[in-house]
Design a protein around this motif. Structure first.
Motif, short mmCIF file in Angstrom:
data_model
loop_
_atom_site.label_atom_id
_atom_site.label_comp_id
_atom_site.label_asym_id
_atom_site.label_seq_id
_atom_site.Cartn_x
_atom_site.Cartn_y
_atom_site.Cartn_z
N SER A 58 -6.28 1.10 -1.63
CA SER A 58 -5.25 0.58 -0.73
C SER A 58 -5.55 0.93 0.72
CB SER A 58 -3.87 1.10 -1.13
OG SER A 58 -3.80 2.50 -1.03
N VAL A 59 -6.10 2.12 0.96
CA VAL A 59 -6.48 2.50 2.32
C VAL A 59 -7.60 1.59 2.82
CG1 VAL A 59 -7.55 4.31 3.73
CG2 VAL A 59 -5.73 4.89 2.13
N ALA A 95 0.83 -1.21 0.00
CA ALA A 95 0.00 0.00 0.00
C ALA A 95 0.86 1.26 0.00
CB ALA A 95 -0.93 0.00 1.20
N LEU A 96 1.89 1.29 0.83
CA LEU A 96 2.74 2.48 0.92
C LEU A 96 3.64 2.60 -0.31
CD1 LEU A 96 3.80 2.43 4.69
CD2 LEU A 96 2.03 3.81 3.59
N LEU A 107 -0.62 5.73 -1.46
CA LEU A 107 -1.92 5.44 -0.87
C LEU A 107 -3.06 5.90 -1.79
CD1 LEU A 107 -1.27 6.39 2.85
CD2 LEU A 107 -1.45 4.10 1.86
N THR A 108 -3.96 4.98 -2.08
CA THR A 108 -5.17 5.28 -2.84
C THR A 108 -6.37 4.88 -2.00
OG1 THR A 108 -5.26 3.08 -3.87
CG2 THR A 108 -3.93 4.77 -4.98
#
Length: 265
Positions: free
Chosen positions: A224-225, A215-216, A220-221
């Motif tokens: 992904s969050v 994710a990182l 971050l989208t």
């Protein structure tokens, strides 16, 4: 045929093949190259699965494993040996057809998985082949889109890192049902040293770390969050749960890992 596929650990073999195909779609591989990648990975995984059951056969017979096809008499040892040899023969040209560099990377990935079967599974380094093979799988798929040239198509560092963490977590989760039988036949890999009580929690933490890296690393989208939020909930469930709850939570995080890895690639 069903027994022969079970001896190849058909479920995990299919899962890894589907992961490779999804990574290939994310990398915009052409349909023809995507087919080659899928066939190469499937051949490699079948060879790994069949060799695993063949190498484990003396131990499986010693503990009377009736849930495995060869000791249960559902398929002959000779048939599995022939199938395994065929898969080994097929994986070399299929891998190299994806490009010389990509092919060598994939053959190293398969060799690493074989090293687990050939002895590393019984050592504290049992996690290493999983880490290496899952990491190099992402590199193979990326390079498969770059036929005939040197690594201009290497993935960002965090992609194989997340793949390695996914592989280690999958190893820890996968061994859990066989801890007692393995210990009875002298197999004492990292999962066995951790023990049945700590193993699911450790697997969950490793997989959650893989989710965080994916994710990182990709930035971050919203997706992904959302994935990290699901992972956080499952992590809390694993740490607080009892019985099979931590195991099931780890499986859930592994699925989120796959989604995040594919979306981020």
């Amino acid at each position: 045929m069903p027994a022969l596929l079970r001896a190849a650990h058909g479920g995990p073999a299919l899962a890894v093949t589907v992961l490779a195909l999804l990574l290939g779609v994310a990398a915009d591989l052409t349909p023809g190259r995507l087919v080659l990648v899928g066939l190469a990975v499937l051949a490699g995984q079948l060879s790994v699965g069949w060799s695993n059951d063949l190498i484990d056969l003396p131990r499986d017979r010693a503990v009377e494993r009736r849930d495995k096809p060869i000791p249960a008499g559902q398929v002959s040892e000779r048939t599995v040996r022939l199938a395994c040899a065929g898969a080994v023969v097929a994986v070399v040209p299929l891998s190299l057809a994806c490009g010389l560099v990509a092919g060598v990377v994939h053959l190293a990935c398969v060799a690493s998985a074989w090293s687990y079967n050939l002895g590393l599974k019984a050592t504290v380094w049992s996690w290493l082949p999983y880490a290496f093979s899952f990491a190099t799988l992402t590199v193979f798929v990326s390079l498969a889109g770059q036929p005939g040239e040197l690594p201009g198509g290497l993935p960002d560092w965090w992609v194989p890192t997340a793949g390695a963490l996914l592989g280690v977590g999958a190893h820890l989760v996968n061994v859990l049902p066989d801890l007692a039988d393995d210990a009875a036949t002298g197999v004492h890999g990292l999962p066995h040293r951790l023990g049945a009580r700590r193993l699911p929690v450790v697997a969950t933490v490793v997989l959650a770390t893989g989710s965080l890296v994916a994710a990182l690393g990709s930035g971050l989208t919203r997706l992904s969050v959302a994935g990290l939020a699901v992972v956080a909930v499952l992590l809390l469930v694993s740490l607080a749960g009892r019985g099979r709850v931590p195991f099931l939570a780890a499986i859930g995080i592994a699925l989120v890992d796959v989604v995040l890895l594919v979306l981020a690639s």
